[in-house]
Design an enzyme around this catalytic site. Sequence first.
Site, PDB file in Angstrom:
ATOM      1  CD  GLU A  50      -7.511  -4.180  -0.261  1.00 47.26           C
ATOM      2  OE1 GLU A  50      -8.002  -5.227  -0.733  1.00 47.26           O
ATOM      3  OE2 GLU A  50      -7.870  -3.038  -0.603  1.00 47.26           O
ATOM      4  NE  ARG A 275      -4.663   9.683  -4.024  1.00 47.10           N
ATOM      5  CZ  ARG A 275      -5.016   8.454  -4.382  1.00 47.10           C
ATOM      6  NH1 ARG A 275      -6.299   8.143  -4.504  1.00 47.10           N
ATOM      7  NH2 ARG A 275      -4.106   7.537  -4.611  1.00 47.10           N
ATOM      8  CE  LYS A 285      -2.126  -0.361  -2.293  1.00 49.01           C
ATOM      9  NZ  LYS A 285      -2.648  -1.178  -1.177  1.00 49.01           N
TER      10      LYS A 285
END
Length: 576
Positions: A50, A275, A285
């Site tokens: 994104e 992850r 983020k």
Amino acid sequence: MSNKNESTSDKNTGEKKPRERSLNFIETIIEEDNKSGKHDGRVHTRFPPEPNGYLHIGHAKSICLNFGLAKKYNGKCNLRFDDTNPTKENEEYVRSIQEDVRWLGFDWEDRLFYASDYFEQLYEWAIKLIQDGKAYVDELTAEQTREYRGTLTEPGKNSPYRDRSVEENLELFEKMKNGEFPDGSRTLRAKIDMSSPNLNMRDPVMYRIMHAHHHRTGDTWCIYPMYDFTHGQSDSIEKITHSICTLEFENHRPLYDWYVENLGIFHPQQIEFARLNLSHTITSKRKLLDLVTEKFVDGWNDPRMPTISGLRRRGYTPASIRNFCDRIGVARFNSTIEMSWLEEAVREDLNRTALRVMGVINPLKVTITNYPEGQEEWRDAINNPEDKEAGTRKIPFSGELYIERDDFMEDAPKKFFRLKPGGEVRLRYGYFIKCEEVIKDDKGVVQELRCTYDPETAGGKAPDGRKVKGTIHWVSAKHSLPITVRLYDHLFTKEDPSEVEEGQDWRSNINPHSLTVLENCQVEPSLKDAEPDQPYQFERTGYFCLDSKDSLPEHPVFNRTVSLRDTWAKVQKKSK
């Protein structure tokens, strides 16, 4: 760290080549698919960020995995921007992501896509689900939606708007699209099962109203699809075979499958992996954005940040990051990797590629009293002992030098083999020198050492056979280049920055000593032509690179990429 025998280096690329390692679980799935003829042997992956921030080291793992699998199986990997939230996305992030992926060494060729490319198709598919009685327009507020959703132990309740007719839902959805309702007043929801044990299946929102300007589609749309309704269908449009996500999307897989199955479209396989969690830093983020906006760091590419652009500015190489991602492997369970693994990966790569130079971080003047006045000479120095093809360079030697202040001790212990009063030391590529006199200021701080040199010891050996145990680096005072040096440490003091006392948050663990700036450091003159992407080893000190943002020809700034040894591990060991 892993045993060094586990891999070998390609001389040309620096890439670590694993030796007959076993397949990871994703490779096993792909090979079984290929054997069964599924997808006709095709392997097509994608990296779908994104564009709401800069990529970080966690994204690097996903990039290396997706592009790496495509390369291994002669497949393809797309770069697709999941740009469905216009209030948080912009072109700056789009450009930075493309730059980072290319810098890491990967190429999406002609397969650059955006979820916004598919807005019209997604809208048509939403209409199909409404027509099939599998989606409805809801008017519950966000708070009411949460209340009706239920909990992990209690089923949800049907919305009072759930049983609207197909015709009414189609009319309302068109009005949503035409901008006739304010933000937040309506949503389109999938009609699945409000009693499902998986909360993601309890009539998830497919579309929300958002009167916001989109960086690509402008003001064409005022309704935007949710991630869960977008990414599976985008995968399907692009004929992705293996849709690889991190573990937090495991509970979303039933919804991924529900959408593509109920639309009757090509069905990719979603596969989840763990992850990357790295010690002493964060990869959220939102928190990274807080660090930037609250001025804890100097932008997204601050060398202390775990962003790819920050690592690049600090001096990390693409090969070191790829090697690190290969070394940590692919797992099904979350864990935290020590920062030392990443640091060791860059040490190994820079040891092979970095040019050796001499730089003095904390200068102490040395005057050689018996060196001929006005004389200078140029000594041969090796550029990289790991690479014979790197050749040699000339470095100037004169009667006034700078050495590292830590390389002198006035009251030295017995096993201190560097310079001390009456002691002799070897100058790298130079001569033996002996400290004859110590000059101090009125506060007792050493300002200068007066030494003598033995002209017969050029090359590092004495004709009379006497031994000198210590070798130190130096620069010629007359020829040296003054620079600013930035020394970096961990951005957070704790391995897990979220581990805090009651009433505190992760900010309380920010390391106040993560950056040390040293002025008037001195380096050999060859560095006047330094370029930002050229790594250097300041001998006996660490690996450095020219700062790409703040350095000027008249005021060079060098960042320390990593020390020669893992000093943090020593500190932690002492504290236990």
